[in-house]
Motif scaffolding. Structure first.
Motif, PDB file in Angstrom:
ATOM      1  N   ASP A  74       0.831  -1.210   0.000  1.00 44.92           N
ATOM      2  CA  ASP A  74       0.000   0.000   0.000  1.00 44.92           C
ATOM      3  C   ASP A  74       0.867   1.262   0.000  1.00 44.92           C
ATOM      4  N   ALA A  75       2.050   1.175   0.618  1.00 44.53           N
ATOM      5  CA  ALA A  75       2.918   2.356   0.754  1.00 44.53           C
ATOM      6  C   ALA A  75       3.251   2.997  -0.592  1.00 44.53           C
ATOM      7  N   PRO A  76       3.597   2.237  -1.643  1.00 45.29           N
ATOM      8  CA  PRO A  76       3.892   2.889  -2.920  1.00 45.29           C
ATOM      9  C   PRO A  76       2.744   3.732  -3.450  1.00 45.29           C
ATOM     10  N   TYR A  77       1.506   3.263  -3.281  1.00 47.78           N
ATOM     11  CA  TYR A  77       0.378   4.016  -3.825  1.00 47.78           C
ATOM     12  C   TYR A  77       0.068   5.254  -2.986  1.00 47.78           C
ATOM     13  N   VAL A  78       0.394   5.213  -1.714  1.00 49.13           N
ATOM     14  CA  VAL A  78       0.246   6.425  -0.903  1.00 49.13           C
ATOM     15  C   VAL A  78       1.183   7.510  -1.423  1.00 49.13           C
ATOM     16  N   TRP A 190      -0.799  -2.539 -10.778  1.00 48.33           N
ATOM     17  CA  TRP A 190       0.482  -3.218 -10.612  1.00 48.33           C
ATOM     18  C   TRP A 190       0.940  -3.782 -11.954  1.00 48.33           C
ATOM     19  N   SER A 191       2.217  -3.660 -12.193  1.00 47.89           N
ATOM     20  CA  SER A 191       2.783  -4.262 -13.399  1.00 47.89           C
ATOM     21  C   SER A 191       2.995  -5.748 -13.178  1.00 47.89           C
ATOM     22  N   ASP A 326      -6.583  -4.257  -4.241  1.00 42.98           N
ATOM     23  CA  ASP A 326      -7.576  -3.608  -5.107  1.00 42.98           C
ATOM     24  C   ASP A 326      -7.010  -3.210  -6.460  1.00 42.98           C
ATOM     25  N   ARG A 327      -5.740  -3.501  -6.717  1.00 45.89           N
ATOM     26  CA  ARG A 327      -5.104  -3.031  -7.955  1.00 45.89           C
ATOM     27  C   ARG A 327      -4.576  -4.182  -8.805  1.00 45.89           C
TER      28      ARG A 327
END
Length: 364
Positions: A74-78, A190-191, A326-327
């Motif tokens: 979650d941290a990267p998307y924040v 996400w890739s 969710d991604r």
């Protein structure tokens, strides 16, 4: 005629059972039965205690892994949301490489080593910063100034390039998996997992599209993490002396594992991931083979499952739990714990109980 070979005994000739035998034998049989029942109950309770202990431990460790993965991913998307908001506000011009470089350099200091933040546009230009180790950062650049070669620079204490470390021909970033994932989805995504260009091993990128005022794709922000960071966390878990934890994709390719053996296959400059069933760690290989026998494929595992399977002369508990976000991320978390890692103390207590029962029986 009297049968002399088999004479009927007279009533006075019958041998009577001694009183001591009549009193001792039933008591000995009763005591032996009690000792045997005590031993059987001790063994059964010991096995049940081992199973309950293993199940409780696997559930506890699985919960820790699930929580860590959610927090870690979650941290990267924040950060990406914060980057996108800063860009949308006009505070940072993504067409200004120097401004973007300085912005990334300040922001990535909040991340853990192994992370990379970068931006690529539709003209194949890219700028990024890689957090190599504590206080050590690399600049990644590919644009007209570098003749679209992939250049890697060492940064000094104030975030400025001090030395060119690598310059190589690499595919344009707009054709890389992380860029294509966001371009196709038109939303944060996400890739797929892919080999890194600047570091060894495989990575996965949180990609977020950036749109211009007309709503057209202008470029893609990316936050990359290395899979080795997940493996390092799994190795720090106190599973058991020979227990294993690993993360696998529905395709069967390994994402990370607690095994000291690398999940990657290296050949010259290329590093590829191996499948879980072909991993060099025997426990991971055996658990993967068992799961495939039970479910047919990893893709068919859609709910948590705990099962026992025999391997290497002993019982093992294998727990598999889906991990989703969710991604678009879909992984499986697997724990393998051998019964022998917890049975030693309980079996020793069982043996002591049996010895004490035997001594009591002998004395009686």
């Amino acid at each position: 005629m009297v049968n002399r070979r088999f004479p009927w005994p007279r009533s006075g000739d019958r041998r009577r059972i001694p009183l001591g035998v009549m009193l001792t034998v039933p008591f000995a049989l009763l005591l032996s039965g009690a000792v045997g029942l005590t031993g059987w109950l001790s063994i059964r309770n010991g096995r049940e205690n081992v199973e309950q202990l293993e199940i409780a431990l696997s559930e506890q460790i699985n919960a820790r892994i699930q929580t860590h993965l959610h927090d870690y991913l979650d941290a990267p998307y924040v950060l990406m949301d914060a980057f996108a908001a800063t860009i949308d506000s006009g505070a940072i011009d993504v067409d200004d490489d120097i401004a973007l470089q300085n912005f990334f350099w300040h922001q990535i200091q909040q991340t853990s080593p192994g992370s990379t933040v970068l931006y690529g546009d539709r003209q194949a230009a890219v700028v990024g910063i890689h957090h190599q180790s504590e206080g050590d950062y690399l600049l990644l650049r590919q644009n007209e100034a570098t003749e679209f070669r992939w250049n890697v620079y060492e940064l000094d204490d104030v975030g400025q390039p001090s030395q060119l470390l690598k310059s190589s021909d690499r595919p344009e970033q707009r054709f890389r998996p992380w860029y294509l994932a966001a371009e196709r989805a038109q939303q944060p995504m996400w890739s797929p997992i892919f080999p890194a260009q600047s570091v060894s091993g495989s990575v996965v990128t949180a990609a977020q599209p950036v749109f211009d005022a007309r709503g057209e794709l202008k470029g893609v922000l990316g936050f990359t993490i290395t899979l080795s960071q997940i493996s390092n966390f799994l190795r720090e878990l106190a599973i058991s002396s020979s227990g294993r934890a690993f993360v696998v994709e529905p395709s069967g390719d390994l994402v990370a594992s607690s095994s000291p053996r690398s999940p990657f296959i290296s050949a010259e400059d290329d590093t590829t991931r191996g499948s879980a069933i072909a991993h060099s760690d025997p426990a991971i290989q055996a658990a993967s083979r068992f799961l495939l026998q039970q479910f047919g494929s990893f893709e068919r595992i859609d709910a948590a499952s705990q099962q026992w399977f025999p391997w290497n002369g002993q019982r093992h508990l294998v727990e598999v739990t889906p991990f989703r976000d969710d991604r678009g991320l879909e992984w499986l978390v697997v724990l393998v714990i051998p019964e022998s890692d917890f049975a030693a103390d309980i079996q020793a207590n069982t043996r002591r109980t049996m010895v004490l029962c035997g001594i009591a029986l002998a004395i009686a």
